[in-house]
Design an enzyme around this catalytic site. Sequence first.
Site: not given
Ligand SMILES: NC(=O)c1ccc[n+]([C@@H]2O[C@H](COP(=O)([O-])OP(=O)(O)OC[C@H]3O[C@@H](n4cnc5c(N)ncnc54)[C@H](OP(=O)(O)O)[C@@H]3O)[C@@H](O)[C@H]2O)c1
Length: 307
Positions: A207, A203, A57, A209
Amino acid sequence: MIQENQYRPLGGSGIRVSPMGVGTNRWAQGKNDEAVFQVFQSVVETGVNFFDTAEVYSRGKSERLLGACLQRDHPPLVIASKFLPLPTRLTRRQFMNALDTSLNRLGVKSIDLYYIHFPYTLLSVEKLMDLMAQAVEAGKIRAVGVSNFSANQMRRAATRLARYHIPLAANQVRYSLVHRQPEKNGVLDLCRERNVALVAYRPLERGRLKSNMVPTASLSGSPSSTADRGKAVSKERILQETLQAIAQQRRKSVSQVALNWLLRTDEHVIPIPGTTSPHHALENADTLNWELSPNEFAVINQASAQR
Ligand SMILES: NC(=O)c1ccc[n+]([C@@H]2O[C@H](COP(=O)([O-])OP(=O)(O)OC[C@H]3O[C@@H](n4cnc5c(N)ncnc54)[C@H](OP(=O)(O)O)[C@@H]3O)[C@@H](O)[C@H]2O)c1
């Protein structure tokens, strides 16, 4: 604040984590480091104790920023990071070097949960697990996880680790209301059967959802024809309307409803929404203070299953 009895076991590792963690993959893209400290502070004040990072990251900057947060006062936390199995990284020395670099960036002696980031490598699952077992024996990691592993790869990993009397603690996979593959490909069933945590990444579908969710056929992949696209959009609209109606009745946000649905699917499921906003961190943690009713859960399940 999360109650003591809400913390969930991280598989059979003996580690307990809050039912929801925090993803940090975009922490390094924020305006400044102080903004990250504010998110960290907001998160720990809620009782959420599970932080997810990876060496890849922002080329280590996420680990470095989390390490800087860990220098501040905080309650006991569970830190997870990941080894990137590049095709050029095939030796024990390369594996241990990568792990040592992560330990240095995080400023810790041991990483609580260390994952193999994905299974696409020339190394066999068995060889990867041998390396992980050596890291446990060296005291550099406490628990072993895999990420993006299929049910079969998980089974092989767990079987190999059993030789060393080490449980497979977690499989981190994509899981959300618009991506329910873990229910269909055997991963969720195997997590239940072998007591492995299913750490749900993305999940909130990055962003999308959220309350002003816009139905786009791309949410669930790329439909092959115009008719398929039309069908996908209308299914998304049904899901969107269902989530919005429940969110409104409950005076919650769509994101909270989406996270609450995941938490209710199974006690092995631990979502890790990513956030760079203290406000969102608090909103996400508030999801742990209420529960969808069985009827609401069933209605959402159906609206989502139509996809
Ligand atoms: N193992 C893997 O291959 C892999 C792949 C992808 C991700 N990951 C891990 O999973 C974590 C989560 O996945 P992700 O960050 O890609 O996607 P996510 O959690 O589905 O979505 C993150 C997005 O949602 C927004 N968000 C968060 N809380 C919110 C709320 N209450 N209301 C509205 N928007 C909200 C965030 O914006 P703000 O920043 O403005 O809150 C950000 O833009 C990552 O941080 C990483 O650690 C792992």
